[in-house]
Design a protein around this motif. Structure first.
Motif: not given
Length: 950
Positions: A712-715, A777-780, A807-808
């Motif tokens: 998943k594209d996120s922090l 809003k623009v950063l994951p 970790l996903d």
């Protein structure tokens, strides 16, 4: 101010310099957490000082007779003597001082909601009064009747009497000082929706009015005294009555918490130590100097002249400092840094001419104006030259440098190719001390397990170094005494067997048995010993700097150790605060009282050497980012030296920005050095780090089946709100609550500095202030508390989130909890995700990890979190930032490199075998320390050869 009035020059210089000194030192003193008590103490001590100095008033001007009302030190064109004071002016002045102290405490309590530099507007608040009195009718009449005046004389007379010029000469420096004193960057400490922001700002404006009233009332009262002695005595009476008023409020507030006056007084002085008393005495002397010199200057001029003079000089210092910061990430615009200085120099020059001051601070007006002109020109040139063009993102250079530096570090950590070389390396890295007995078995154990780290065990050396200054018998007795402590296990090695003291029902039994299992792999090479293992996440030993250094120097090998010990003992006698500092000692181990967060922070501070930033006092301005605190370990905005960033002594603001320091410890730490082996610690603690397994982390399965691109594209971060009713400071300044608020609940007024491609040239980077909510809003981001206690502040923070496995995600953020280090750090390193680590804790493997190579370091201030994530995730196509698409592609190659390097390195240097090697070497050292034959338990290569022959 004429050249013949040397006393007035001296008074002005003393008033301005003492004010600037107090303004600068106030941020570093330990008085802010007891504002009422500190104010009472300073007022009371200052009243005594001023009363005593009144008997030496003959050294000051005007001591022998009535003051001349017509000749003031400013030599202005009008009479400055105020009207006669009324009888109620003195009690009104005292009431204003007491009210001002109360408002200051209120504003400081919610400092994050206040408006910075609002105090600079004091000259404008006084302008309305001086506006009416400024023009002398007699002077105007003289000018009208004098037919011989030239055009220049008429222009000069108009300039001196013009009300518009008066307004301009006050407004320009005031506005310049206001701009110069604006913080270069705001911290991430937030003003909650539950905070009374409107009342805080309103209180600041009321405080400004009170300051004006105090100055005017003092001017009216003191100006009508006959001599300097009576003036200073009157000032001492005002201070004494103000101290009584503040002291009454102190006792009144404490009475609401206790039942008796005696217990209220005891509660009021709780936590006072020698450093606090020293700050009180020093500040009282400087405050007295400010009041006396300021009063003498004030009474011969006006409150407006005094405040404007202080504003101009103080603003000039701040503006020059701002110009010197041009080129840093907080000050990229040369014009914005130079403009306040321009306003101050122009306004100060106009002020000097309009008040007709021929000289000031023993400097003629013409020279001072020339200096200000040269300062404008020179600072403008410097600002232009110092401003720089950023053609490469700072993180790209950091990552590249770390790759090169890691190769050098690895070669230095694994120099030894034989036992002889390893023994020589040990000796060189341990102050000439020989390796411990059994070193040959450890070397063989290390090589058999193909360890990539052979020579670098600096953490072990530093942890055990102070214990060389203690007797072996004392160490053994201390270990036995620790056996009765809660959350403590005793591991015993005897006759080549190892055992522990935990009962079968202990929840920590599994972790200790895993530790014992590691010891069993090499127990046949260990001497008999015992060591105490701390089972709590929090470290336990917090020894003051002076005591620790005394033990270190006492245990140094060589003949110079005795001399070093004696010299350090002399220093320790002068600077050690151990007797005054709060906290338990060896005598009250079973009856340790509750330790407040303030006392805990103070205990941490005295582990720093004298003269360091954290030792000299507390840092209270958490509203603004402490740029000087992060500069030593940062490159531009980003953390560059993680090891230095975990050290407390150069960054006192961390004590107010981390949950660990903002909560009371479950077990108050010991200040006398004890041999406690702990899983983790901060730099200030003296625990010995040990590879104690943590449940669920060592056996975590790797997610090698998922590549970074598949995730998943996120922090992602998930935390736990452990306290249902967090304290005021913990809720707004704790690192976890700041994180959740900053990402999920940022207000429209909150802004973040971020490095973005230039709008005009995409090859150039510039730091821009951007709305934090817009960046969110623009950063994951995927940040929140998945476990909130009932009645907690999760809703207020906007932080409630469903459970999720970090970790996903491609990027996983690891932070400390309130009592310990980041969770699942090893699991994150072994995964294919990119670990973002924000921590002040160290574990046994911390020295083996390289930032920007094995993980992404994040400063716990969190000021660069958005910029760091934006570098790896990119901003192109995610939305508008500052009204445009930044066209910033993700650094996917760097992210993949860090994730892969961290996973590979964990498989090479953070294995169970590596933990066993670390533990083996640590216990060899410990076995030598607790042996009565300590000096003889050494290994020499010749001994190995003799054994082989036998």
């Amino acid at each position: 101010m004429g050249p013949d009035r040397g006393g007035a020059h001296l008074m002005a210089l003393c008033a301005v310099s003492s004010f600037i000194w107090l303004s600068y030192s106030l941020e570093k003193h330990s008085l802010d957490e007891k504002i009422r008590l500190s104010s009472f103490s300073i007022l009371f001590v200052s009243s005594i000082i001023t009363f005593g100095l009144s008997f030496f008033s003959g050294w000051l001007p005007g001591a022998t007779g009535r003051f001349d009302d017509d000749i003031g030190p400013l030599k202005v064109t009008h009479v400055n003597h105020p009207p006669r004071p009324r009888r109620y002016f003195l009690p009104a002045l005292v009431a204003c001082v007491v009210a001002r102290v109360e408002l200051f405490k209120w504003v400081e309590y919610d400092l994050q909601c206040s408006k910075p530099a609002l105090e600079c507007l004091l000259p404008l608040a006084l302008l309305s009064i001086e506006f009416v009195r400024h023009v002398s009718p007699k002077a105007e009449a003289d000018n009208e009747d004098d037919m011989a005046n030239t055009v220049f004389d008429d222009v000069t007379a108009w300039f001196l009497s013009s009300k518009s010029m008066l307004v301009l000469s006050i407004s320009l420096p005031t506005y310049g000082a206001y701009l110069a004193l604006q913080p270069s960057a705001r911290s991430t400490v937030f003003c909650s929706a539950a905070d009374p922001k409107v009342l805080v700002v309103f209180s600041q404006w009321i405080s400004l009015g009170l300051d004006s009233a105090i100055l005017i009332l003092a001017w009216r009262i003191l100006a009508w005294t006959r001599t300097t002695r009576s003036r200073v005595k009157t000032l001492s009476y005002v201070l004494h009555l103000s101290a009584v008023g503040v002291g009454f409020i102190v006792l009144l507030t404490k009475l609401t918490k206790t039942a008796s006056m005696a217990s209220s007084a005891a509660l009021a002085i709780k936590g006072i130590d020698s450093l606090y008393v020293f700050d009180i005495v020093v500040d009282s002397f400087v405050f007295s100097a400010l009041l006396i010199s300021g009063s003498l200057f004030l009474c011969d001029s006006t409150p407006l002249n005094l405040t404007c003079l202080i504003t101009c000089v103080g603003g000039l210092f701040a503006a020059v400092h701002g110009v010197l910061q041009v080129g840093s990430f907080t000050s990229m615009s040369a014009f914005k840094a130079w403009f306040p200085l321009l306003m101050l120099c122009l306004g100060f020059s106009m002020f000097l001419f309009h008040t007709n001051q021929r000289s000031i601070f023993f400097i003629r007006r013409s020279f001072l104006v020339l200096f200000l002109f040269l300062l404008i020109v020179g600072s403008g040139i410097y600002s232009f030259l110092a401003s720089k063009i950023i053609r490469e993102h700072a993180l790209h250079k950091l990552i590249y440098d770390r790759r090169i530096g890691q190769d050098r570090w690895l070669r230095h950590a694994s120099i030894s190719s034989s036992l002889r070389v390893a023994a020589q390396e040990y000796k060189e890295r341990n102050d000439g001390r020989e390796p411990p007995k059994g070193f040959d078995a450890w070397y063989q154990f290390t090589t058999d397990r193909q360890s990539v780290i052979i020579d670098h065990f600096e953490q072990t050396r530093q942890d055990l170094l102070p214990f060389w200054g203690m007797k072996p018998s004392d160490l053994r007795d201390s270990v036995r005494a620790l056996s009765t402590e809660p959350e403590m296990a005793i591991v015993t090695v005897k006759d080549k067997a190892v055992s522990h003291s935990l009962p079968p029902e202990s929840p920590h039994k599994q972790a200790v048995e895993e530790l014992v299992g590691m010891v069993k792999t090499f127990v046949q090479h260990l001497p008999d010993m015992e060591f105490a293992v701390n089972l709590d996440e929090s470290p336990r030993v917090l020894t003051p700097w002076a005591d620790l250094q005394q033990l270190i120097n006492k245990g140094k090998p060589g003949k110079l150790s005795l001399l070093a010990q004696r010299s350090l003992e002399q220093v320790a006698d002068g600077v050690s605060l151990r007797r005054d500092a709060p906290g338990p000692t060896a005598l009250d181990a079973h009856h340790r009282p509750h330790l407040s967060p303030r006392d805990f922070r103070q205990m941490n501070a005295i582990t720093c050497p004298p003269g360091s930033e954290a030792r000299s006092g507390t840092y209270w301005d958490i509203r603004d980012l402490c740029v000087t605190c992060l500069a030593p370990h940062s490159r531009e905005q980003f953390l560059a030296n993680w090891d230095l960033s975990t050290r407390l002594c150069h960054q006192p603001d961390i004590l107010k920005l981390h949950d660990f320091y903002l909560t009371s410890p479950a077990s108050p730490p010991w200040q006398d050095l004890r041999p406690v082996f702990s899983r983790s610690k901060t730099d200030a603690f003296s625990d010995v780090l040990i590879p104690l397994p943590r449940a669920g982390e060592e056996k975590m399965e790797e997610d090698a089946g998922k590549s970074l691109e598949m995730k998943k594209d996120s922090l992602t971060w998930r935390g736990k709100m452990e306290q249902s009713n967090p304290s005021h400071s913990l809720l707004r300044a704790g690192h976890q609550t700041r994180l959740v608020h900053m990402v999920n609940n940022a207000t429209s007024s909150e802004k973040t500095l971020i490095l973005l491609p230039s709008a005009s040239n995409g090859d150039i980077w510039t730091y821009e202030r951007t709305r934090t909510a817009e960046l969110n809003k623009v950063l994951p981001f995927d940040v929140g508390f998945s476990d909130c206690a009932a009645g907690s502040a999760c809703d207020e923070l906007g932080g409630a989130a469903p459970p999720a496995d970090p970790l996903d995600s491609r990027y996983v953020l690891l932070t400390d909890t309130a009592r310990g280090p980041p969770r699942r750090t090893l699991a994150a390193l072994r995964s294919t995700s990119v670990p973002f680590v924000a921590s002040v804790f160290r574990e046994w493997y911390s020295e083996r990890l390289a930032p920007w190579l094995h993980y992404v370091p994040v400063d716990v201030r969190l000021h660069a979190l958005h910029g760091t994530l934006a570098y790896f995730a990119g901003l192109s196509g995610r939305g508008a930032v500052n009204g445009r698409d930044p066209r910033w592609d993700a650094a996917a190659a760097d992210a993949s490199w860090i994730a892969e390097q961290g996973r590979r390195w964990a498989g090479r240097a953070l294995r169970r075998e590596d933990a066993e090697i670390y533990l083996f070497r640590l216990l060899l050292e410990w076995g030598r320390l607790v042996s009565d034959q300590r000096e003889g338990m050494v290994f020499r290569v010749g001994d190995k050869k003799e054994k082989e022959k036998t």
